[in-house]
Design an enzyme around this catalytic site. Structure first.
Site, PDB file in Angstrom:
ATOM      1  N   GLU A 125     -59.646  40.068  -6.117  1.00  0.00           N
ATOM      2  CA  GLU A 125     -60.831  39.571  -6.842  1.00  0.00           C
ATOM      3  C   GLU A 125     -61.641  38.713  -5.889  1.00  0.00           C
ATOM      4  OE1 GLU A 125     -59.559  37.642 -10.438  1.00  0.00           O
ATOM      5  OE2 GLU A 125     -58.642  39.470 -11.230  1.00  0.00           O
ATOM      6  N   PRO A 126     -62.868  38.358  -6.285  1.00  0.00           N
ATOM      7  CA  PRO A 126     -63.678  37.508  -5.398  1.00  0.00           C
ATOM      8  C   PRO A 126     -62.961  36.210  -5.004  1.00  0.00           C
ATOM      9  CG  PRO A 126     -65.053  38.427  -7.120  1.00  0.00           C
ATOM     10  CD  PRO A 126     -63.646  38.829  -7.448  1.00  0.00           C
ATOM     11  N   TRP A 154     -63.567  44.601  -3.308  1.00  0.00           N
ATOM     12  CA  TRP A 154     -62.992  45.177  -2.084  1.00  0.00           C
ATOM     13  C   TRP A 154     -61.997  46.291  -2.421  1.00  0.00           C
ATOM     14  CZ3 TRP A 154     -65.932  42.978   1.481  1.00  0.00           C
ATOM     15  CH2 TRP A 154     -66.302  41.640   1.343  1.00  0.00           C
ATOM     16  N   ARG A 237     -48.255  49.097   2.709  1.00  0.00           N
ATOM     17  CA  ARG A 237     -47.940  48.455   3.995  1.00  0.00           C
ATOM     18  C   ARG A 237     -47.350  49.463   4.980  1.00  0.00           C
ATOM     19  NH1 ARG A 237     -45.545  44.420   1.305  1.00  0.00           N
ATOM     20  NH2 ARG A 237     -47.542  43.414   1.011  1.00  0.00           N
ATOM     21  N   GLU A 358     -53.268  44.446   2.807  1.00  0.00           N
ATOM     22  CA  GLU A 358     -51.837  44.563   2.476  1.00  0.00           C
ATOM     23  C   GLU A 358     -51.042  43.392   3.043  1.00  0.00           C
ATOM     24  OE1 GLU A 358     -53.482  46.866   1.677  1.00  0.00           O
ATOM     25  OE2 GLU A 358     -52.411  48.330   0.511  1.00  0.00           O
TER      26      GLU A 358
END
Lengths: 377, 77
Positions: A125-126, A154, A237, A358
């Site tokens: 989140e932002p 994102w 990952r 990640e």
């Protein structure tokens, strides 16, 4: 060197051919247009690569962990943005396969395997990145539904995803939900103009009273981060670590070719000892990262709990390595390393994100050290 | 090795088991990190050849050595 099985070698050959013929030729265009070529996505779907991590009983190809690693390495060698599609789509599939109900698996997994739906992972989140648990998106139970409100940012492949796995606080506990793109109240806004992986088609999601059925909760209330999210991120990952190895290999391959062709002071560039030093460091560090990935892959295949920390180590090393290697590649190419006429500048830009996503390198440094200290006698 | 001994052997890789009683809440004592929940699930599934599903994902099943043992014994039938 890890000995690949005959099946793994065959798949490696298949992946290399596919990437050479279909992915690498489109990487520059993807980067310039900030969009993954649609025909490329179709070809990836046709090969079943979107189902690489999905069991055969759900129409996936059910590759073993090493083969998944090799697939992501080769995709990373061809185009980092394309590799990111496999990563995030896989993260959604992994979440459903591990923690989904029988009905969720039967409904979603075949569609994800066949590429009828593209999945994306909506956690960030932002104001919540590394501190994922500080997320502000909330879920409220109303009758047979949940209502989601909040914002995610994102989100890789958010521009084309058909379904998102979204993390929200339900009764103040992080919980995972499946949110189809066509849910009323969901707005998807494209994000562009990134430094690198420009075709990873990021989006911002605004959720305003998004109503989803209760059946769309994945797992149970409260295990969204500790189990659903972490299992998915673990897969993410691993594939990113392998993708870093591939990207670095692309840098090395082009650097070697250039070192033989470029003549300065009447000899090939590769004759210069300081260039040889860089080539050596690139070669050995790529191989070291690859072996860390194979180690993690073998442990993952054995479902060994040690695979978790080994995956953290592989991603930490590989993401730092690819930034060093791509930087060396720019240096070897000189001014050409800065020009869009050559791929090197794109590799350099694409490398950067890997120390952020990640789990940032700093989070890795903190967690790996704390784990070692905790385990030390 | 009995179930409880195997659990303690696994825990010993992460914490000092001499400091934990069988009834201590492993998570509340702050001895394990955020990844431990995932590591524990993988350990139980691999070591005891059972599948941890949604129905098992209650913190009550994982918070003490005794509760982990009880979960495994139940799953093994």
């Amino acid at each position: 060197m890890v000995k690949l099985t005959e099946m793994q070698k065959e798949l490696q050959y298949e992946f290399k051919e596919f990437v050479n013929d279909n992915v690498s030729p489109l990487a520059k265009k993807n980067d310039l247009n900030e969009v993954l070529d649609e025909s490329l996505i179709k070809k990836i779907i046709e090969k079943g690569y979107l189902g690489s991590m999905i069991p055969r009983k759900y129409d996936g190809r059910e590759f073993d962990s090493i083969s998944i690693g090799i697939l992501n390495e080769e995709m990373g060698r061809g185009c980092s943005s394309t590799r990111s599609l496999l990563t995030v789509h896989g993260m959604v599939a992994i979440a459903i396969n591990k923690w989904g109900s029988r009905e969720q698996k039967e409904y979603w997994l075949p569609k994800l395997a066949k590429g009828e739906l593209i999945g994306a992972f909506a956690l960030t989140e932002p104001t919540a990145g590394s501190d994922a648990n500080s997320m502000k998106t909330i879920a409220t139970e109303v009758g047979n539904s949940y209502i989601l409100n909040g914002e995610k940012k994102w989100i890789t492949m958010g521009q084309i995803a058909d379904v998102f796995i979204v993390f929200a606080k339900l009764n103040d506990k992080a919980t995972a939900f499946l949110l189809p793109r066509n849910t009323p109240g969901l707005t998807v806004k494209s994000m562009g103009d990134l430094l690198g992986v420009k075709a990873s088609m990021l989006a911002q999601l605004n959720l305003e009273n998004c109503i989803i059925p209760k059946e769309n909760l994945v797992g149970k209330e409260g295990i969204g981060l500790s189990h659903v999210g972490l299992f998915s991120l673990d897969y993410g990952r691993y594939t990113i670590a392998c993708g870093c190895v591939g990207l670095a290999q692309a840098c090395l391959d082009e650097s070697l070719k250039y070192c033989k062709e470029r003549i300065q002071f009447k000899v090939p560039l590769g004759n210069q000892q300081l260039i040889q030093k860089m080539i050596t460091e690139m070669t050995v560090n790529i191989q070291a990262a690859r072996l860390l990935c194979y180690n993690a892959g073998n442990l993952r295949e054995a479902s060994d709990p040690d695979s978790i920390m080994e995956t953290w180590s592989a991603k930490y090393f590989a993401s730092k390595m690819v930034n060093d290697v791509s930087s060396n590649a720019v240096q070897i190419f000189g001014a050409k390393g800065l020009s869009k006429e050559f791929s090197i500048e794109r590799y350099f830009r694409d490398a950067r994100v890997n120390e952020i996503i990640e789990g940032s390198s700093q989070i890795h440094e903190s967690l790996i050290a704390k784990n070692m200290l905790m385990c030390a006698k | 090795m009995r179930v409880k001994e195997k659990i303690k052997a696994f825990l010993a890789k992460h914490v000092n088991v001499n400091e934990i009683e069988d009834t201590d809440n492993i998570f509340e004592k702050g001895l394990v990190n955020s990844l431990f929940a995932m590591q524990l699930v993988m350990f139980i599934e691999k070591e005891f050849e059972v599948e941890i599903g949604n129905e098992d994902l209650d913190l009550v099943n994982f918070r003490t050595i005794n509760s982990i043992e009880n979960l495994i014994v139940r799953k093994k039938g």
